[in-house]
Scaffold this motif. Structure first.
Motif, PDB file in Angstrom:
ATOM      1  N   VAL A  88       1.234  -1.490   0.211  1.00 38.75           N
ATOM      2  CA  VAL A  88       0.036  -0.259   0.259  1.00 38.75           C
ATOM      3  C   VAL A  88       1.225   0.755   0.190  1.00 38.75           C
ATOM      4  CG1 VAL A  88      -1.909   1.748   0.977  1.00 38.75           C
ATOM      5  CG2 VAL A  88      -1.738  -0.889   1.029  1.00 38.75           C
ATOM      6  N   GLU A  89       0.536   2.349  -0.978  1.00 37.21           N
ATOM      7  CA  GLU A  89       1.437   3.258  -0.754  1.00 37.21           C
ATOM      8  C   GLU A  89       0.630   4.607  -0.034  1.00 37.21           C
ATOM      9  OE1 GLU A  89       3.277   7.329  -3.336  1.00 37.21           O
ATOM     10  OE2 GLU A  89       2.593   5.085  -4.570  1.00 37.21           O
ATOM     11  N   VAL A  90       0.938   5.423   0.705  1.00 41.10           N
ATOM     12  CA  VAL A  90       0.130   6.381   1.604  1.00 41.10           C
ATOM     13  C   VAL A  90       1.662   7.292   1.536  1.00 41.10           C
ATOM     14  CG1 VAL A  90      -0.233   7.173   3.933  1.00 41.10           C
ATOM     15  CG2 VAL A  90      -0.571   4.705   3.123  1.00 41.10           C
ATOM     16  N   GLY A  91       1.014   8.179   0.267  1.00 44.50           N
ATOM     17  CA  GLY A  91       2.156   9.144   0.455  1.00 44.50           C
ATOM     18  C   GLY A  91       1.290  11.100   0.339  1.00 44.50           C
ATOM     19  N   TRP A  92       2.151  12.037   1.425  1.00 42.10           N
ATOM     20  CA  TRP A  92       2.111  13.059   1.528  1.00 42.10           C
ATOM     21  C   TRP A  92       0.560  13.621   2.473  1.00 42.10           C
ATOM     22  CZ3 TRP A  92       2.879  10.948  -3.933  1.00 42.10           C
ATOM     23  CH2 TRP A  92       4.325  11.581  -4.252  1.00 42.10           C
ATOM     24  N   CYS A  93       0.367  12.393   3.683  1.00 39.86           N
ATOM     25  CA  CYS A  93      -1.030  12.735   3.719  1.00 39.86           C
ATOM     26  C   CYS A  93      -0.298  12.812   5.082  1.00 39.86           C
ATOM     27  CB  CYS A  93      -1.461  11.284   4.083  1.00 39.86           C
ATOM     28  SG  CYS A  93      -2.033  10.533   2.801  1.00 39.86           S
ATOM     29  N   ASP A  94      -1.819  13.860   5.976  1.00 41.87           N
ATOM     30  CA  ASP A  94      -1.772  14.170   6.844  1.00 41.87           C
ATOM     31  C   ASP A  94      -2.408  13.423   7.680  1.00 41.87           C
ATOM     32  OD1 ASP A  94      -2.188  15.449   9.454  1.00 41.87           O
ATOM     33  OD2 ASP A  94      -2.104  18.037   8.426  1.00 41.87           O
ATOM     34  N   VAL A  95      -1.830  13.076   8.934  1.00 40.93           N
ATOM     35  CA  VAL A  95      -2.626  11.936   9.821  1.00 40.93           C
ATOM     36  C   VAL A  95      -2.543  12.242  11.350  1.00 40.93           C
ATOM     37  CG1 VAL A  95      -2.043   9.540  10.809  1.00 40.93           C
ATOM     38  CG2 VAL A  95      -1.768   9.803   7.841  1.00 40.93           C
ATOM     39  N   SER A  96      -3.987  12.559  12.001  1.00 37.44           N
ATOM     40  CA  SER A  96      -3.720  12.375  13.024  1.00 37.44           C
ATOM     41  C   SER A  96      -4.904  11.611  13.999  1.00 37.44           C
ATOM     42  CB  SER A  96      -3.858  13.861  13.865  1.00 37.44           C
ATOM     43  OG  SER A  96      -5.393  14.188  13.103  1.00 37.44           O
ATOM     44  N   VAL A  97      -5.159  11.954  15.165  1.00 27.70           N
ATOM     45  CA  VAL A  97      -5.279  10.849  16.038  1.00 27.70           C
ATOM     46  C   VAL A  97      -6.061   9.461  16.385  1.00 27.70           C
ATOM     47  CG1 VAL A  97      -8.102  10.795  16.919  1.00 27.70           C
ATOM     48  CG2 VAL A  97      -7.497  12.997  15.960  1.00 27.70           C
ATOM     49  N   PHE A  98      -5.339   8.853  15.306  1.00 25.76           N
ATOM     50  CA  PHE A  98      -5.700   7.026  15.703  1.00 25.76           C
ATOM     51  C   PHE A  98      -4.719   6.451  16.256  1.00 25.76           C
ATOM     52  CE2 PHE A  98      -7.401   8.393  11.554  1.00 25.76           C
ATOM     53  CZ  PHE A  98      -8.898   7.389  11.988  1.00 25.76           C
TER      54      PHE A  98
END
Length: 366
Positions: free
Chosen positions: A204-214
């Motif tokens: 799975v590619e995850v790029g340039w993402c803003d991730v929070s809370v989890f």
């Protein structure tokens, strides 16, 4: 960015102005990207909501090649105070903040275009090649299809995950997307577990993402995690009545592919008495940890900032990372790194330092 308009009486001057705006919007700053950078490009740096929205949710591909596509619960046993910093400070290598040394933050991640609200709830995606673009989703995505792309989107989930890839499917890409949740509204006694979950054996590619809370933000054994900003992890007491262990990136071992974690900002500010585990947790919960590249990341927080795979781990390359002291003097509350298998075949530790410039050398796994 305002939508494109045209007025016949001032067509010439307006067209020139629009071209200048488009260059700046796609590049993040004038001159940092070629003038013909399209709105759908996967590699344009983000600088707030810019660009124009395309019709989302239509079958197909994102229309551009992906860069560098490669690709539990922590036990904490055997962790020592290893990973202490040693050596003299090197001011020329010091970093005051992630942005000061070119690492991702809120300005370089998340959607680049205006978004349209979609109250999808917990949506199952079942059509191969689906592209979701320009959506502001209230809900989650459960992927039962190949080659799905989620791009320039915001996901606010109250499910166990933001995006989940089911076993047997492949080709998921999540790019320029914000993935978050509302603390206290999740299914795990008010908590939410995974921003991105890979239940299968494909990358799975995850790029340039803003991730929070989890709690365990990016959870996968194989994938390409690059240029993301993971922050503000929210601790919670889970359904078992215990503090949920938290990690910015977590892998449970037993992977068959390659996991690449490159050029991310990974922050885990969780308190030591509130379930803090790692900023990067490579754990042998379901099998031996193998074939992981951790390169050029800004890493901060957790009990230990990095859990390195422990006995049996092979092919683990940890290179040129900055372990920030913004939460703890040794980056993690108990130390910088634990469970490093120095004798594992193909394991490499090189060029890693604290944010004040001091080199980091791990103690071997017990």
């Amino acid at each position: 960015m305002p939508r494109r308009t045209a007025l016949a009486r001032i067509a010439g001057p307006l067209l020139a102005g629009l071209l200048a705006v488009l260059v700046t919007a796609c590049s993040g700053s004038a001159g940092s990207a070629p003038p013909d950078c399209p709105d759908s490009a996967l590699t344009c740096p983000a600088s707030g909501p810019t660009g124009t929205s395309a019709t989302p949710g239509t079958p197909g591909t994102a229309g551009a090649a992906s860069p560098t596509s490669a690709t539990g619960t922590p036990t904490g046993t055997g962790a020592t105070a290893g990973g202490g910093a040693s050596g003299k400070p090197a001011p020329q290598a010091a970093c005051a903040s992630p942005a000061a040394c070119g690492f991702p933050d809120a300005r370089s991640t998340g959607p680049r275009i205006p978004l349209t609200p979609h109250r999808t709830g917990n949506l199952s995606v079942r059509e191969n090649g689906t592209v979701i673009r320009g959506w502001d989703i209230t809900g989650s995505l459960d992927i039962y299809a190949d080659d799905v792309t989620v791009i320039d989107t915001r996901i606010t989930s109250a499910n166990w995950w933001g995006v989940n890839l089911r076993p047997g499917y492949k080709g998921l890409r999540i790019l320029h997307t914000t993935i978050t949740a509302v603390p206290g509204k999740g299914p795990d006694n008010g908590g939410v577990d995974y921003a991105v979950s890979n239940m299968g054996t494909s990358s799975v590619e995850v790029g340039w993402c803003d991730v929070s809370v989890f709690g365990d933000a990016l959870s996968m054994g194989q994938g390409d995690i690059h240029d993301n900003y993971v922050h503000d992890i929210a601790p919670f007491v889970n359904q078992s009545g215990e503090w949920q262990h938290t990690n910015a990136v977590i892998s449970g071992g037993g992977n068959t592919g390659h996991l690449v974690i490159r050029h991310n900002t990974l922050l885990n500010p969780t308190g030591l008495k509130q379930g803090a585990s790692g900023s990067i947790g490579l754990f042998a919960d379901t099998g031996v940890v193998r074939n992981v590249t951790v390169d050029r990341n800004w890493i901060a927080g957790g009990a230990y900032a990095l859990y390195g795979g422990a006995t049996g781990a092979t092919g683990i390359k940890v290179t040129n990372n900055v372990f920030s002291t913004q939460y703890h003097p040794a980056s993690g509350g108990y130390g910088t790194v634990a469970h490093w298998n120095a004798d594992g075949a193909g394991n490499e530790w090189r060029g890693n330092r604290l944010s004040d410039g001091r080199p980091v050398r791990p103690e071997p796994s017990p």
